[in-house]
Scaffold this motif. Structure first.
Motif, PDB file in Angstrom:
ATOM      1  N   VAL A  59      -2.944   4.131   3.436  1.00 44.27           N
ATOM      2  CA  VAL A  59      -3.497   2.779   3.330  1.00 44.27           C
ATOM      3  C   VAL A  59      -3.516   2.354   1.860  1.00 44.27           C
ATOM      4  O   VAL A  59      -4.150   2.999   1.024  1.00 44.27           O
ATOM      5  CB  VAL A  59      -4.923   2.735   3.921  1.00 44.27           C
ATOM      6  CG1 VAL A  59      -5.540   1.363   3.711  1.00 44.27           C
ATOM      7  CG2 VAL A  59      -4.891   3.090   5.394  1.00 44.27           C
ATOM      8  N   CYS A  60      -2.806   1.260   1.559  1.00 47.56           N
ATOM      9  CA  CYS A  60      -2.718   0.758   0.180  1.00 47.56           C
ATOM     10  C   CYS A  60      -4.122   0.436  -0.328  1.00 47.56           C
ATOM     11  O   CYS A  60      -4.930  -0.171   0.381  1.00 47.56           O
ATOM     12  CB  CYS A  60      -1.841  -0.493   0.138  1.00 47.56           C
ATOM     13  SG  CYS A  60      -1.569  -1.120  -1.527  1.00 47.56           S
ATOM     14  N   THR A  61      -4.399   0.824  -1.576  1.00 47.91           N
ATOM     15  CA  THR A  61      -5.748   0.600  -2.122  1.00 47.91           C
ATOM     16  C   THR A  61      -5.938  -0.838  -2.597  1.00 47.91           C
ATOM     17  O   THR A  61      -7.011  -1.190  -3.063  1.00 47.91           O
ATOM     18  CB  THR A  61      -6.034   1.572  -3.287  1.00 47.91           C
ATOM     19  OG1 THR A  61      -5.045   1.370  -4.307  1.00 47.91           O
ATOM     20  CG2 THR A  61      -5.992   3.003  -2.829  1.00 47.91           C
ATOM     21  N   HIS A  62      -4.905  -1.674  -2.450  1.00 46.27           N
ATOM     22  CA  HIS A  62      -5.072  -3.085  -2.799  1.00 46.27           C
ATOM     23  C   HIS A  62      -5.752  -3.800  -1.639  1.00 46.27           C
ATOM     24  O   HIS A  62      -6.959  -4.013  -1.661  1.00 46.27           O
ATOM     25  CB  HIS A  62      -3.704  -3.715  -3.145  1.00 46.27           C
ATOM     26  CG  HIS A  62      -3.799  -5.160  -3.514  1.00 46.27           C
ATOM     27  ND1 HIS A  62      -2.868  -6.075  -3.116  1.00 46.27           N
ATOM     28  CD2 HIS A  62      -4.718  -5.835  -4.242  1.00 46.27           C
ATOM     29  CE1 HIS A  62      -3.208  -7.266  -3.600  1.00 46.27           C
ATOM     30  NE2 HIS A  62      -4.323  -7.149  -4.276  1.00 46.27           N
ATOM     31  N   LEU A  63      -5.007  -4.124  -0.584  1.00 43.55           N
ATOM     32  CA  LEU A  63      -5.623  -4.835   0.548  1.00 43.55           C
ATOM     33  C   LEU A  63      -5.435  -4.116   1.874  1.00 43.55           C
ATOM     34  O   LEU A  63      -5.755  -4.672   2.917  1.00 43.55           O
ATOM     35  CB  LEU A  63      -5.044  -6.252   0.635  1.00 43.55           C
ATOM     36  CG  LEU A  63      -5.429  -7.196  -0.514  1.00 43.55           C
ATOM     37  CD1 LEU A  63      -4.814  -8.560  -0.313  1.00 43.55           C
ATOM     38  CD2 LEU A  63      -6.941  -7.319  -0.639  1.00 43.55           C
ATOM     39  N   GLY A  64      -4.880  -2.917   1.850  1.00 39.75           N
ATOM     40  CA  GLY A  64      -4.885  -2.116   3.073  1.00 39.75           C
ATOM     41  C   GLY A  64      -3.605  -2.107   3.886  1.00 39.75           C
ATOM     42  O   GLY A  64      -3.633  -1.678   5.043  1.00 39.75           O
ATOM     43  N   VAL A  91       6.300   2.444  -1.987  1.00 38.26           N
ATOM     44  CA  VAL A  91       6.357   1.056  -2.453  1.00 38.26           C
ATOM     45  C   VAL A  91       5.711   0.167  -1.391  1.00 38.26           C
ATOM     46  O   VAL A  91       6.178   0.089  -0.249  1.00 38.26           O
ATOM     47  CB  VAL A  91       7.816   0.616  -2.702  1.00 38.26           C
ATOM     48  CG1 VAL A  91       7.856  -0.820  -3.205  1.00 38.26           C
ATOM     49  CG2 VAL A  91       8.488   1.542  -3.703  1.00 38.26           C
ATOM     50  N   CYS A  92       4.633  -0.514  -1.771  1.00 33.91           N
ATOM     51  CA  CYS A  92       3.934  -1.353  -0.798  1.00 33.91           C
ATOM     52  C   CYS A  92       4.684  -2.675  -0.620  1.00 33.91           C
ATOM     53  O   CYS A  92       4.957  -3.367  -1.602  1.00 33.91           O
ATOM     54  CB  CYS A  92       2.500  -1.604  -1.261  1.00 33.91           C
ATOM     55  SG  CYS A  92       1.564  -2.494  -0.011  1.00 33.91           S
ATOM     56  N   PRO A  93       5.023  -3.024   0.627  1.00 28.80           N
ATOM     57  CA  PRO A  93       5.786  -4.250   0.857  1.00 28.80           C
ATOM     58  C   PRO A  93       4.933  -5.511   0.716  1.00 28.80           C
ATOM     59  O   PRO A  93       5.483  -6.612   0.634  1.00 28.80           O
ATOM     60  CB  PRO A  93       6.265  -4.089   2.306  1.00 28.80           C
ATOM     61  CG  PRO A  93       5.228  -3.226   2.946  1.00 28.80           C
ATOM     62  CD  PRO A  93       4.690  -2.327   1.869  1.00 28.80           C
ATOM     63  N   CYS A  94       3.624  -5.380   0.687  1.00 28.66           N
ATOM     64  CA  CYS A  94       2.778  -6.579   0.702  1.00 28.66           C
ATOM     65  C   CYS A  94       2.735  -7.281  -0.648  1.00 28.66           C
ATOM     66  O   CYS A  94       3.007  -8.471  -0.744  1.00 28.66           O
ATOM     67  CB  CYS A  94       1.380  -6.223   1.185  1.00 28.66           C
ATOM     68  SG  CYS A  94       1.402  -5.729   2.917  1.00 28.66           S
ATOM     69  N   HIS A  95       2.390  -6.550  -1.721  1.00 31.22           N
ATOM     70  CA  HIS A  95       2.310  -7.198  -3.037  1.00 31.22           C
ATOM     71  C   HIS A  95       2.958  -6.345  -4.119  1.00 31.22           C
ATOM     72  O   HIS A  95       2.677  -6.521  -5.305  1.00 31.22           O
ATOM     73  CB  HIS A  95       0.857  -7.512  -3.402  1.00 31.22           C
ATOM     74  CG  HIS A  95       0.091  -8.143  -2.298  1.00 31.22           C
ATOM     75  ND1 HIS A  95      -0.670  -7.413  -1.413  1.00 31.22           N
ATOM     76  CD2 HIS A  95       0.016  -9.423  -1.888  1.00 31.22           C
ATOM     77  CE1 HIS A  95      -1.207  -8.234  -0.514  1.00 31.22           C
ATOM     78  NE2 HIS A  95      -0.799  -9.446  -0.774  1.00 31.22           N
ATOM     79  N   GLY A  96       3.765  -5.364  -3.683  1.00 28.33           N
ATOM     80  CA  GLY A  96       4.604  -4.650  -4.653  1.00 28.33           C
ATOM     81  C   GLY A  96       3.972  -3.489  -5.396  1.00 28.33           C
ATOM     82  O   GLY A  96       4.563  -2.985  -6.358  1.00 28.33           O
ATOM     83  N   SER A  97       2.802  -3.038  -5.001  1.00 26.27           N
ATOM     84  CA  SER A  97       2.219  -1.871  -5.678  1.00 26.27           C
ATOM     85  C   SER A  97       3.111  -0.655  -5.468  1.00 26.27           C
ATOM     86  O   SER A  97       3.767  -0.537  -4.432  1.00 26.27           O
ATOM     87  CB  SER A  97       0.829  -1.561  -5.122  1.00 26.27           C
ATOM     88  OG  SER A  97      -0.066  -2.573  -5.473  1.00 26.27           O
ATOM     89  N   GLN A  98       3.101   0.249  -6.437  1.00 26.54           N
ATOM     90  CA  GLN A  98       3.915   1.463  -6.320  1.00 26.54           C
ATOM     91  C   GLN A  98       3.069   2.685  -6.645  1.00 26.54           C
ATOM     92  O   GLN A  98       2.182   2.635  -7.496  1.00 26.54           O
ATOM     93  CB  GLN A  98       5.099   1.388  -7.283  1.00 26.54           C
ATOM     94  CG  GLN A  98       6.034   0.241  -6.941  1.00 26.54           C
ATOM     95  CD  GLN A  98       7.275   0.224  -7.818  1.00 26.54           C
ATOM     96  OE1 GLN A  98       7.475   1.079  -8.679  1.00 26.54           O
ATOM     97  NE2 GLN A  98       8.135  -0.765  -7.589  1.00 26.54           N
TER      98      GLN A  98
HETATM   99  S1  FES Z   1      -1.727  -4.404   0.009  1.00 24.57           S
HETATM  100 FE1  FES Z   1      -0.385  -3.088  -1.052  1.00 24.57          FE
HETATM  101  S2  FES Z   1       0.076  -4.225  -2.792  1.00 24.57           S
HETATM  102 FE2  FES Z   1      -1.291  -5.520  -1.770  1.00 24.57          FE
END
Ligand code: FES
Length: 180
Positions: free
Chosen positions: A107-112, A125-132
């Motif tokens: 689970v991405c620590t940005h928005l999940g 690589v998170c497809p939602c907002h590009g976090s890596q």
């Molecule tokens: S939820 Fe992964 S970068 Fe925003």
């Protein structure tokens, strides 16, 4: 004359308040007693097995065979499973084709969003907002503020993969885990 003696015998304000406290106290007690099981009813039951770990499951909810997972995937692969509290959790296949002693909560620590593994870049690589995140789940590019959460991974004699919560120091940052 009779009226004067009635008002003399009538309970004063302090006594009335005392009776009020007694009456409303009893009513409130009964109401709380009735409410308690109702509130409990709406709290979901615990999954149980606290402290014993959770068996890694596949997408159909069946326990994963550790031998098959290692054999069917390439060294360095990350395989998505169902972990603690149903969280998507990566099993890490090591270079010698065994199961690493830690797994990663996907689970991405940005928005999940669920973060996919990109083997060609050796990163998550998170497809939602590009976090890596690097191959160990350490964040290398925002907006994600923190690294992916770790879990302990153990292979049982029956070849099942068991996850237990990671409460030790985060070996990637040398800091206390943020997820406990
Ligand atoms: S939820 Fe992964 S970068 Fe925003």
């Amino acid at each position: 004359m009779a009226q004067a003696s009635d008002s003399a015998n009538a309970p004063n304000m302090g006594r009335r308040q005392f009776m009020n406290v007694m009456a409303f106290g009893t009513v409130t007690g009964v109401a709380l007693g009735a409410l308690y099981p109702v509130v409990r009813y709406f709290i979901p039951p615990s999954a149980g097995g606290e402290g014993e770990g959770v068996v890694a499951k596949d997408k159909l909810g069946k326990p994963i065979d550790a031998g098959n997972v290692a054999a069917e995937h390439d060294p360095g692969d990350r395989v998505l499973t169902q972990g603690i509290d149903g969280d998507p959790t990566y099993v890490m296949i090591t270079e010698d084709e065994s199961i690493a002693s830690y797994g990663l909560n996907a689970v991405c620590t940005h928005l999940g969003c669920i973060v996919p593994w990109d083997g060609s870049q050796n990163k998550f690589v998170c497809p939602c907002h590009g976090s890596q995140y690097d191959a160990t789940g350490k964040v290398v590019r925002g907006p994600a503020p923190k690294s992916l959460a770790l879990v302990n991974t153990e292979v049982t004699e029956g070849n099942q993969i068991v996850y237990t919560p990671w409460e030790e120091t985060d070996f990637r940052t040398g800091q206390a885990p943020w997820w406990t």
